[in-house]
Scaffold this motif. Structure first.
Motif, PDB file in Angstrom:
ATOM      1  N   ALA A 176      -2.146   5.033 -10.383  1.00  0.00           N
ATOM      2  CA  ALA A 176      -1.130   4.214  -9.942  1.00  0.00           C
ATOM      3  C   ALA A 176      -1.427   2.550  -9.609  1.00  0.00           C
ATOM      4  O   ALA A 176      -0.578   1.700 -10.021  1.00  0.00           O
ATOM      5  CB  ALA A 176      -0.425   4.862  -8.675  1.00  0.00           C
ATOM      6  N   TRP A 177      -2.428   2.449  -9.262  1.00  0.00           N
ATOM      7  CA  TRP A 177      -3.058   1.171  -8.891  1.00  0.00           C
ATOM      8  C   TRP A 177      -3.234   0.060 -10.054  1.00  0.00           C
ATOM      9  O   TRP A 177      -3.236  -1.234  -9.967  1.00  0.00           O
ATOM     10  CB  TRP A 177      -4.273   0.937  -8.083  1.00  0.00           C
ATOM     11  N   ARG A 178      -3.274   0.756 -11.277  1.00  0.00           N
ATOM     12  CA  ARG A 178      -3.674   0.011 -12.439  1.00  0.00           C
ATOM     13  C   ARG A 178      -2.397  -1.005 -12.657  1.00  0.00           C
ATOM     14  O   ARG A 178      -2.422  -1.910 -13.414  1.00  0.00           O
ATOM     15  CB  ARG A 178      -3.521   0.924 -13.766  1.00  0.00           C
ATOM     16  N   ALA A 179      -1.006  -0.671 -12.242  1.00  0.00           N
ATOM     17  CA  ALA A 179      -0.147  -1.727 -12.350  1.00  0.00           C
ATOM     18  C   ALA A 179      -0.374  -2.831 -11.793  1.00  0.00           C
ATOM     19  O   ALA A 179       0.346  -3.812 -12.090  1.00  0.00           O
ATOM     20  CB  ALA A 179       1.070  -0.918 -11.462  1.00  0.00           C
ATOM     21  N   ILE A 180      -1.141  -3.237 -10.972  1.00  0.00           N
ATOM     22  CA  ILE A 180      -1.462  -4.571 -10.491  1.00  0.00           C
ATOM     23  C   ILE A 180      -2.067  -5.270 -11.202  1.00  0.00           C
ATOM     24  O   ILE A 180      -1.907  -6.655 -11.396  1.00  0.00           O
ATOM     25  CB  ILE A 180      -2.330  -4.724  -9.191  1.00  0.00           C
ATOM     26  N   LEU A 181      -2.668  -4.806 -12.448  1.00  0.00           N
ATOM     27  CA  LEU A 181      -3.248  -5.643 -13.668  1.00  0.00           C
ATOM     28  C   LEU A 181      -1.974  -6.425 -14.208  1.00  0.00           C
ATOM     29  O   LEU A 181      -2.235  -7.275 -14.924  1.00  0.00           O
ATOM     30  CB  LEU A 181      -4.060  -4.792 -14.550  1.00  0.00           C
ATOM     31  N   GLU A 182      -0.854  -5.941 -14.213  1.00  0.00           N
ATOM     32  CA  GLU A 182       0.485  -6.547 -14.926  1.00  0.00           C
ATOM     33  C   GLU A 182       1.103  -7.780 -14.034  1.00  0.00           C
ATOM     34  O   GLU A 182       1.880  -8.266 -14.537  1.00  0.00           O
ATOM     35  CB  GLU A 182       1.274  -5.730 -15.239  1.00  0.00           C
ATOM     36  N   LEU A 183       0.368  -7.811 -12.809  1.00  0.00           N
ATOM     37  CA  LEU A 183       1.074  -8.792 -12.036  1.00  0.00           C
ATOM     38  C   LEU A 183       0.491 -10.308 -12.286  1.00  0.00           C
ATOM     39  O   LEU A 183      -0.304 -10.456 -12.689  1.00  0.00           O
ATOM     40  CB  LEU A 183       1.157  -8.328 -10.293  1.00  0.00           C
ATOM     41  N   ALA A 229      -7.426 -19.856  -5.499  1.00  0.00           N
ATOM     42  CA  ALA A 229      -7.112 -19.247  -6.825  1.00  0.00           C
ATOM     43  C   ALA A 229      -6.677 -17.859  -6.649  1.00  0.00           C
ATOM     44  O   ALA A 229      -6.370 -17.039  -7.632  1.00  0.00           O
ATOM     45  CB  ALA A 229      -8.740 -19.071  -7.339  1.00  0.00           C
ATOM     46  N   SER A 230      -6.347 -17.299  -5.394  1.00  0.00           N
ATOM     47  CA  SER A 230      -5.562 -16.101  -5.118  1.00  0.00           C
ATOM     48  C   SER A 230      -4.178 -15.975  -5.808  1.00  0.00           C
ATOM     49  O   SER A 230      -3.510 -17.126  -5.684  1.00  0.00           O
ATOM     50  CB  SER A 230      -5.445 -15.701  -3.835  1.00  0.00           C
ATOM     51  N   ARG A 231      -4.106 -14.784  -6.569  1.00  0.00           N
ATOM     52  CA  ARG A 231      -2.624 -14.836  -7.022  1.00  0.00           C
ATOM     53  C   ARG A 231      -2.040 -13.415  -6.750  1.00  0.00           C
ATOM     54  O   ARG A 231      -0.756 -13.348  -6.902  1.00  0.00           O
ATOM     55  CB  ARG A 231      -2.934 -14.359  -8.787  1.00  0.00           C
ATOM     56  N   VAL A 232      -2.793 -12.608  -6.269  1.00  0.00           N
ATOM     57  CA  VAL A 232      -2.280 -11.246  -5.708  1.00  0.00           C
ATOM     58  C   VAL A 232      -2.765 -11.045  -4.210  1.00  0.00           C
ATOM     59  O   VAL A 232      -3.870 -11.171  -4.177  1.00  0.00           O
ATOM     60  CB  VAL A 232      -2.866 -10.086  -6.413  1.00  0.00           C
ATOM     61  N   LEU A 233      -1.786 -10.925  -3.225  1.00  0.00           N
ATOM     62  CA  LEU A 233      -2.130 -10.609  -1.759  1.00  0.00           C
ATOM     63  C   LEU A 233      -1.872  -9.017  -1.635  1.00  0.00           C
ATOM     64  O   LEU A 233      -0.783  -8.574  -1.798  1.00  0.00           O
ATOM     65  CB  LEU A 233      -1.096 -11.357  -1.126  1.00  0.00           C
ATOM     66  N   VAL A 234      -2.929  -8.466  -1.155  1.00  0.00           N
ATOM     67  CA  VAL A 234      -3.140  -6.882  -1.033  1.00  0.00           C
ATOM     68  C   VAL A 234      -2.857  -7.051   0.528  1.00  0.00           C
ATOM     69  O   VAL A 234      -3.688  -7.583   1.176  1.00  0.00           O
ATOM     70  CB  VAL A 234      -4.322  -6.107  -1.541  1.00  0.00           C
ATOM     71  N   LEU A 235      -1.676  -6.453   1.164  1.00  0.00           N
ATOM     72  CA  LEU A 235      -1.488  -6.321   2.476  1.00  0.00           C
ATOM     73  C   LEU A 235      -1.722  -4.707   2.930  1.00  0.00           C
ATOM     74  O   LEU A 235      -0.698  -3.942   2.445  1.00  0.00           O
ATOM     75  CB  LEU A 235       0.035  -6.678   2.815  1.00  0.00           C
ATOM     76  N   GLY A 236      -2.541  -4.643   3.821  1.00  0.00           N
ATOM     77  CA  GLY A 236      -2.664  -3.302   4.484  1.00  0.00           C
ATOM     78  C   GLY A 236      -1.638  -3.186   5.591  1.00  0.00           C
ATOM     79  O   GLY A 236      -0.874  -4.420   5.848  1.00  0.00           O
ATOM     80  N   SER A 237      -1.630  -2.200   6.640  1.00  0.00           N
ATOM     81  CA  SER A 237      -0.698  -2.295   7.661  1.00  0.00           C
ATOM     82  C   SER A 237      -1.780  -2.820   8.752  1.00  0.00           C
ATOM     83  O   SER A 237      -1.437  -4.108   9.150  1.00  0.00           O
ATOM     84  CB  SER A 237      -0.290  -0.718   7.927  1.00  0.00           C
ATOM     85  N   MET A 238      -2.983  -2.043   9.352  1.00  0.00           N
ATOM     86  CA  MET A 238      -3.813  -2.405  10.141  1.00  0.00           C
ATOM     87  C   MET A 238      -4.993  -1.592   9.977  1.00  0.00           C
ATOM     88  O   MET A 238      -4.885  -0.586   9.637  1.00  0.00           O
ATOM     89  CB  MET A 238      -3.340  -1.816  11.531  1.00  0.00           C
ATOM     90  N   GLY A 283       0.223 -20.334  -4.880  1.00  0.00           N
ATOM     91  CA  GLY A 283      -0.413 -19.715  -6.061  1.00  0.00           C
ATOM     92  C   GLY A 283      -0.244 -18.079  -5.916  1.00  0.00           C
ATOM     93  O   GLY A 283      -0.146 -17.329  -6.939  1.00  0.00           O
ATOM     94  N   ILE A 284       0.073 -17.348  -4.604  1.00  0.00           N
ATOM     95  CA  ILE A 284       0.402 -16.012  -4.669  1.00  0.00           C
ATOM     96  C   ILE A 284       1.548 -15.648  -5.146  1.00  0.00           C
ATOM     97  O   ILE A 284       2.642 -16.273  -4.880  1.00  0.00           O
ATOM     98  CB  ILE A 284       0.344 -15.544  -3.323  1.00  0.00           C
ATOM     99  N   ARG A 285       1.449 -14.979  -6.561  1.00  0.00           N
ATOM    100  CA  ARG A 285       2.862 -14.566  -7.055  1.00  0.00           C
ATOM    101  C   ARG A 285       3.237 -13.310  -6.824  1.00  0.00           C
ATOM    102  O   ARG A 285       4.371 -12.844  -7.438  1.00  0.00           O
ATOM    103  CB  ARG A 285       2.413 -14.754  -8.763  1.00  0.00           C
ATOM    104  N   ALA A 286       2.372 -12.424  -6.415  1.00  0.00           N
ATOM    105  CA  ALA A 286       2.766 -10.973  -6.214  1.00  0.00           C
ATOM    106  C   ALA A 286       2.023 -10.611  -4.790  1.00  0.00           C
ATOM    107  O   ALA A 286       0.966 -10.808  -4.524  1.00  0.00           O
ATOM    108  CB  ALA A 286       2.369 -10.101  -7.274  1.00  0.00           C
ATOM    109  N   ILE A 287       2.905  -9.560  -4.217  1.00  0.00           N
ATOM    110  CA  ILE A 287       2.341  -8.794  -2.887  1.00  0.00           C
ATOM    111  C   ILE A 287       2.273  -7.061  -3.060  1.00  0.00           C
ATOM    112  O   ILE A 287       3.206  -6.698  -3.662  1.00  0.00           O
ATOM    113  CB  ILE A 287       3.175  -9.211  -1.676  1.00  0.00           C
TER     114      ILE A 287
END
Length: 167
Positions: free
Chosen positions: A160-167, A13-22, A107-111
């Motif tokens: 700034a992070w509110r933008a992910i609600l549009e993804l 069901a994941s649609r957005v992948l949040v990628l950190g560095s380490m 199903g991941i549509r945004a990174i």
């Protein structure tokens, strides 16, 4: 010191992948994504998706909350040499197989790259890969509590992070 990232937190069901560095030292010691209590990631996710609900105290409940809201977590870097927690100290990067993960979870549509280092490493290793190029890639300010010129606190980052609600 050689450090290793965690396995991905992801489901069908994941649609957005949040990628950190380490993960930083506090997270590595706690064996938890964003385990430093000063890091803003969990507070940001709950503010965006929680409808006023506070951050769950139990780590497994936070993971379930992320997945229930279509948010997956991982890191661009699988292993690296880094003393401490600063991204600027990262050397000898071995990337995670982000394209492989994306092929497994179409199903991941945004990174969403959590910070500049995450975005730079993703683009360096996989920027021309079709699995990355076919998705929206967004660089967000780091959720680290360290103030920057443009992002001094939680509110600045949350805006700034509110933008992910549009993804």
């Amino acid at each position: 010191m050689i450090v290793h990232s965690f396995p991905p937190l992801i489901d069908e069901a994941s649609r957005v992948l949040v990628l950190g560095s380490m993960p930083g030292v506090a997270s590595l010691n706690a064996h938890e994504y964003y385990g430093n209590p000063r890091n803003y990631l969990w507070r940001i996710l709950y503010a965006l998706y929680g409808a006023g609900r506070g951050v769950d105290d139990v780590y497994e409940d936070r993971l379930r909350f992320a997945l229930d809201n279509g948010v997956a977590l991982w890191d661009v870097i699988a292993t690296c040499d880094r003393p401490g927690s600063l991204d600027s100290d990262i050397k000898e990067v071995v990337p995670n197989d982000v394209p492989g993960l994306l092929s497994e979870y179409p199903g991941i549509r945004a990174i969403v790259c959590n910070g500049t280092k995450s975005h730079a490493e993703l683009m360096k290793h996989f920027g021309s890969d079709p699995s990355i190029a076919s998705r929206r890639v967004v660089r967000m300010p780091s959720t680290s509590p360290i103030p920057t010129k443009d992002f001094r606190n939680l509110e600045d980052r949350l805006h700034a992070w509110r933008a992910i609600l549009e993804l």
